[in-house]
Design a protein around this motif. Structure first.
Motif, PDB file in Angstrom:
ATOM      1  N   LEU A  81      18.677   6.958  -7.846  1.00 21.61           N
ATOM      2  CA  LEU A  81      19.243   8.025  -8.673  1.00 21.61           C
ATOM      3  C   LEU A  81      18.286   9.205  -8.769  1.00 21.61           C
ATOM      4  O   LEU A  81      18.695  10.361  -8.681  1.00 21.61           O
ATOM      5  CB  LEU A  81      19.558   7.494 -10.081  1.00 21.61           C
ATOM      6  CG  LEU A  81      20.790   6.603 -10.164  1.00 21.61           C
ATOM      7  CD1 LEU A  81      20.999   6.109 -11.590  1.00 21.61           C
ATOM      8  CD2 LEU A  81      22.031   7.365  -9.689  1.00 21.61           C
ATOM      9  N   LYS A  82      16.996   8.909  -8.932  1.00 22.40           N
ATOM     10  CA  LYS A  82      16.000   9.989  -8.960  1.00 22.40           C
ATOM     11  C   LYS A  82      16.039  10.777  -7.660  1.00 22.40           C
ATOM     12  O   LYS A  82      16.007  12.007  -7.673  1.00 22.40           O
ATOM     13  CB  LYS A  82      14.590   9.403  -9.141  1.00 22.40           C
ATOM     14  CG  LYS A  82      14.295   8.922 -10.542  1.00 22.40           C
ATOM     15  CD  LYS A  82      12.850   8.414 -10.589  1.00 22.40           C
ATOM     16  CE  LYS A  82      12.638   7.506 -11.785  1.00 22.40           C
ATOM     17  NZ  LYS A  82      11.400   6.710 -11.658  1.00 22.40           N
ATOM     18  N   TRP A  83      16.083  10.050  -6.559  1.00 20.76           N
ATOM     19  CA  TRP A  83      16.145  10.709  -5.249  1.00 20.76           C
ATOM     20  C   TRP A  83      17.352  11.629  -5.179  1.00 20.76           C
ATOM     21  O   TRP A  83      17.243  12.787  -4.778  1.00 20.76           O
ATOM     22  CB  TRP A  83      16.249   9.666  -4.132  1.00 20.76           C
ATOM     23  CG  TRP A  83      14.928   9.202  -3.596  1.00 20.76           C
ATOM     24  CD1 TRP A  83      14.173   8.189  -4.066  1.00 20.76           C
ATOM     25  CD2 TRP A  83      14.221   9.740  -2.455  1.00 20.76           C
ATOM     26  NE1 TRP A  83      13.029   8.051  -3.303  1.00 20.76           N
ATOM     27  CE2 TRP A  83      13.046   8.990  -2.314  1.00 20.76           C
ATOM     28  CE3 TRP A  83      14.484  10.775  -1.552  1.00 20.76           C
ATOM     29  CZ2 TRP A  83      12.108   9.232  -1.308  1.00 20.76           C
ATOM     30  CZ3 TRP A  83      13.554  11.022  -0.548  1.00 20.76           C
ATOM     31  CH2 TRP A  83      12.382  10.266  -0.441  1.00 20.76           C
ATOM     32  N   ALA A 162       4.161   8.228  -8.075  1.00 20.52           N
ATOM     33  CA  ALA A 162       4.308   8.004  -6.638  1.00 20.52           C
ATOM     34  C   ALA A 162       5.680   8.419  -6.111  1.00 20.52           C
ATOM     35  O   ALA A 162       5.782   9.146  -5.109  1.00 20.52           O
ATOM     36  CB  ALA A 162       4.023   6.543  -6.315  1.00 20.52           C
ATOM     37  N   THR A 163       6.760   7.978  -6.805  1.00 24.47           N
ATOM     38  CA  THR A 163       8.101   8.307  -6.299  1.00 24.47           C
ATOM     39  C   THR A 163       8.307   9.815  -6.213  1.00 24.47           C
ATOM     40  O   THR A 163       8.842  10.320  -5.229  1.00 24.47           O
ATOM     41  CB  THR A 163       9.177   7.671  -7.201  1.00 24.47           C
ATOM     42  OG1 THR A 163       9.156   6.264  -6.957  1.00 24.47           O
ATOM     43  CG2 THR A 163      10.554   8.182  -6.867  1.00 24.47           C
ATOM     44  N   GLY A 165       6.051  12.045  -5.813  1.00 25.90           N
ATOM     45  CA  GLY A 165       5.252  12.544  -4.694  1.00 25.90           C
ATOM     46  C   GLY A 165       5.988  12.389  -3.374  1.00 25.90           C
ATOM     47  O   GLY A 165       5.967  13.288  -2.528  1.00 25.90           O
ATOM     48  N   ILE A 166       6.665  11.245  -3.205  1.00 28.26           N
ATOM     49  CA  ILE A 166       7.407  11.029  -1.960  1.00 28.26           C
ATOM     50  C   ILE A 166       8.615  11.955  -1.893  1.00 28.26           C
ATOM     51  O   ILE A 166       8.916  12.534  -0.848  1.00 28.26           O
ATOM     52  CB  ILE A 166       7.854   9.552  -1.849  1.00 28.26           C
ATOM     53  CG1 ILE A 166       6.642   8.618  -1.916  1.00 28.26           C
ATOM     54  CG2 ILE A 166       8.597   9.328  -0.543  1.00 28.26           C
ATOM     55  CD1 ILE A 166       7.004   7.158  -1.962  1.00 28.26           C
ATOM     56  N   ILE A 167       9.303  12.105  -3.022  1.00 28.81           N
ATOM     57  CA  ILE A 167      10.479  12.991  -3.028  1.00 28.81           C
ATOM     58  C   ILE A 167      10.055  14.412  -2.666  1.00 28.81           C
ATOM     59  O   ILE A 167      10.738  15.105  -1.905  1.00 28.81           O
ATOM     60  CB  ILE A 167      11.190  12.950  -4.393  1.00 28.81           C
ATOM     61  CG1 ILE A 167      11.763  11.547  -4.639  1.00 28.81           C
ATOM     62  CG2 ILE A 167      12.318  13.975  -4.436  1.00 28.81           C
ATOM     63  CD1 ILE A 167      12.356  11.342  -6.017  1.00 28.81           C
ATOM     64  N   ALA A 168       8.900  14.843  -3.195  1.00 28.20           N
ATOM     65  CA  ALA A 168       8.420  16.189  -2.866  1.00 28.20           C
ATOM     66  C   ALA A 168       8.221  16.330  -1.363  1.00 28.20           C
ATOM     67  O   ALA A 168       8.583  17.351  -0.766  1.00 28.20           O
ATOM     68  CB  ALA A 168       7.112  16.477  -3.601  1.00 28.20           C
ATOM     69  N   PHE A 247       2.864  -1.528  -6.868  1.00 29.74           N
ATOM     70  CA  PHE A 247       3.604  -2.543  -7.640  1.00 29.74           C
ATOM     71  C   PHE A 247       5.113  -2.405  -7.478  1.00 29.74           C
ATOM     72  O   PHE A 247       5.866  -2.583  -8.433  1.00 29.74           O
ATOM     73  CB  PHE A 247       3.241  -2.474  -9.125  1.00 29.74           C
ATOM     74  CG  PHE A 247       1.772  -2.294  -9.379  1.00 29.74           C
ATOM     75  CD1 PHE A 247       0.871  -3.277  -8.982  1.00 29.74           C
ATOM     76  CD2 PHE A 247       1.288  -1.135  -9.969  1.00 29.74           C
ATOM     77  CE1 PHE A 247      -0.491  -3.114  -9.192  1.00 29.74           C
ATOM     78  CE2 PHE A 247      -0.072  -0.974 -10.181  1.00 29.74           C
ATOM     79  CZ  PHE A 247      -0.958  -1.963  -9.784  1.00 29.74           C
ATOM     80  N   GLY A 248       5.547  -2.021  -6.277  1.00 27.88           N
ATOM     81  CA  GLY A 248       6.980  -1.938  -6.023  1.00 27.88           C
ATOM     82  C   GLY A 248       7.688  -0.806  -6.727  1.00 27.88           C
ATOM     83  O   GLY A 248       8.915  -0.797  -6.793  1.00 27.88           O
ATOM     84  N   THR A 249       6.935   0.170  -7.237  1.00 31.74           N
ATOM     85  CA  THR A 249       7.582   1.217  -8.045  1.00 31.74           C
ATOM     86  C   THR A 249       8.261   2.291  -7.211  1.00 31.74           C
ATOM     87  O   THR A 249       8.960   3.127  -7.765  1.00 31.74           O
ATOM     88  CB  THR A 249       6.568   1.914  -8.966  1.00 31.74           C
ATOM     89  OG1 THR A 249       5.426   2.254  -8.183  1.00 31.74           O
ATOM     90  CG2 THR A 249       6.182   1.027 -10.106  1.00 31.74           C
TER      91      THR A 249
END
Lengths: 303, 282
Positions: A81-83, A162-163, A165-168, A247-249
């Protein structure tokens, strides 16, 4: 009537049906074997407990009920959903850059290509480039922010960041894609309507909203389609940048499915397929909407 | 034109625009510029913590040379070519035919087949993963380039059909009708009337598919393993574990892996963008 055409063969009489069928056959066959049939099979496999080698045991909806108590599944779903939400930022960002670059100065074509070309780089390399950019010690990001007196940050090592950062990283090529769609769209905007708008005193934002954007609708539609599909397909970046951690986040459904079915977490083909089915059903909502819009267009074009 | 052309604005606005563009570009490409700078540094710069100062020596040739001499990189690159080129040919050939059938003829189920291709093209890869891997294993194509090529051709046919069909729809239909009145056979219409008109579409699709397939990573790791068959996207992770923490070599390696599609884009820019933005304009 001459006798020469009195008895045309069956093939001759039906050539307008047979010809398209012959032309379609190889493509349709390939597609059925490698795309349509696997979708059906995945639905079926999701009802089994199966390690990919031995015999599969039918467990009904067991895999699906297990999903409800699976914390990792829940995290993946939230991250999806964040993505989805954040990836859509590529559309306004792309429009902004397109408006910025839609000028006729010397060398603008080269600028446009240089702004666009991150899209052409593979996501694997984009992921690597950004993970080095984020490195706590060697990364340029921290070199820049410590210059302004901030504390260095470890983007990909921090579960809360982290998430994002990846989306960026994903937004970088996606924005470039949306930009090129809008640049093409802006090229085709009707100059007379702009003149008329100017005469009516429309300027800046009002002009953009009332006169330009409605004409950019086809570009916006495609930007929506490719951005939503891109967001739900995200896999490469996660795999390369964090491998799901810390940690799988940073897991999303596509990545978690792969982990469950094929990686060191065991070969749970049935459970993996159940995750894939959930992802597919989410996607199906959007696919349905896209197809419906296209169908309306087809009908309108036929009239 | 919107926004107002800059040449109609004040001199000050023009100058600030001209200075702003290169700055914006540098900011936009910053992560990439950083990697490019890493790739020409010697190892000692990293051990000494000299990440952003002037490189103590210019090691472009040593670093990029080592990518080709000290690793499996050339093999991975060659694999990528052997996977990408046949896929481009196969997918474009199949979809020219399907696009022709769906674009020219009226028959029951036309739209249904067309929509099947579009829908399939949007599907998440994971719903295909287990069965496709199984199928590839059972026909003995697991860990072969051929196995990847077969899947890629099939999957890309979805997108390519969408593209080709819409392109053919926009061609002047009178040409085909005229040929039919002359008694030209249908397959000859395809070959001698339609195909020559489709050259721009063929070029656009070819460069697009080249990029898509070159950049594929997911199917590369699902259907292959090891340097015998894996393309460079999967090979680069192998490369990075070989040169772990040697950022100058890892940077050079990634740039090498990324170059072919970038080159393709800059050489075929017009076709590439025409393909990517088809439908963005009415």
């Amino acid at each position: 009537m001459s006798t020469a055409v009195a008895n045309p063969s069956w093939l001759q009489r039906n050539k307008m049906t047979v010809t398209p069928l012959m032309f379609l056959l190889p493509g349709v066959l390939f597609f059925l074997v490698y795309v349509i049939n696997p979708i059906i099979q995945s639905f079926n496999i999701s009802l089994y407990e199966w390690d990919g080698l031995g015999t599969a045991t039918y467990i009904g909806l067991g895999n699906y009920t297990e999903l409800f108590d699976d914390r990792a599944f829940e995290i993946s779903l939230w991250n999806n959903l964040k993505w989805l939400a954040l990836y859509l930022l590529a559309i306004p960002a792309g429009l902004l850059i397109a408006l910025f670059l839609n000028q006729n100065v010397v060398g603008i074509r080269i600028y446009k290509s240089l702004f666009f070309f991150p899209f052409v780089i593979s996501q694997v390399v984009v992921g690597l480039v950004f993970s080095w950019f984020y490195l706590p010690r060697e990364g340029l990001l921290n070199a820049v922010i410590t210059l302004f007196g901030f504390e260095p940050i470890n983007v990909l090592g921090d579960p809360t960041m982290a998430t994002y950062g990846i989306i960026a990283a994903g937004l970088w090529p996606q924005t470039a894609y949306c930009m090129i769609l809008y640049l093409t769209g802006l090229n085709a905007v009707d100059p007379e309507q702009i003149e008329a708008g100017r005469l009516d005193g429309a300027k800046g934002i009002r002009m953009l909203w009332h006169i330009i954007l409605p004409q950019l609708r086809p570009a916006t539609f495609i930007a929506f389609v490719v951005t939503i599909i891109g967001a739900l397909r995200s896999f490469d970046l996660i795999s390369v940048m964090t491998n799901g951690g810390p940690f799988g986040t940073t897991r999303v459904l596509s990545f978690y499915m792969f982990e469950k079915a094929l990686s060191e977490y065991g070969f749970r083909m049935g459970y993996g397929s159940a995750i894939a089915v959930v992802l597919f059903l989410i996607m199906l909502v959007f696919i349905g909407y896209f197809l419906w819009s296209m169908y309306r267009e087809e009908r309108a074009a036929r009239r | 034109m919107f926004p107002t052309p800059i040449e109609k604005r004040s001199r000050a606005a023009q100058i600030s625009y001209q200075t702003l563009i290169p700055i914006a570009l540098i900011v936009w490409l910053l992560p990439l510029i950083a990697v490019a700078m890493f790739s020409i540094r010697p190892l000692t710069d990293f051990t000494n913590g000299n990440y952003w100062g002037l490189p103590s020596s210019f090691e472009f040739f040593t670093n990029y040379g080592r990518v080709f001499t000290d690793s499996d990189m050339p093999r991975y690159m060659w694999n990528s070519i052997l996977i990408t080129v046949p896929t481009v040919i196969g997918a474009v050939a199949l979809s020219t035919m399907t696009g022709f059938a769906l674009g020219i003829y009226r028959f029951r189920g036309n739209l249904l087949i067309f929509f099947m291709f579009i829908a399939g093209n949007f599907v998440p890869f994971q719903i295909l993963m287990v069965p496709v891997r199984d199928l590839t294993l059972s026909v003995g194509l697991y860990d072969t380039k051929m196995g990847l090529v077969m899947f890629h051709i099939a999957f890309q046919t979805g997108f390519c059909t969408l593209f080709m069909r819409n392109f053919i729809r926009a061609l002047p239909f009178e040409l085909i009708e005229a040929a039919r009145v002359e008694g030209v056979k249908e397959w000859r219409i395809f070959w001698f009337v339609v195909l020559p008109l489709m050259r721009p579409a063929l070029a656009a699709l070819a460069v697009l598919i080249f990029t898509f397939i070159w950049n594929d990573y997911f199917w590369a790791i699902v259907l292959t393993q090891g340097p015998d068959a894996q393309p460079v996207t999967a090979g680069i992770t192998q490369f990075n574990s070989q040169f772990i923490a040697q950022y100058h070599l890892m940077s050079a390696g990634s740039i090498v892996a990324a170059i072919p599609p970038v080159l393709m884009f800059f050489l075929m820019q017009k076709h590439f963008i025409a393909g990517l933005t088809l439908g963005a304009v009415k």
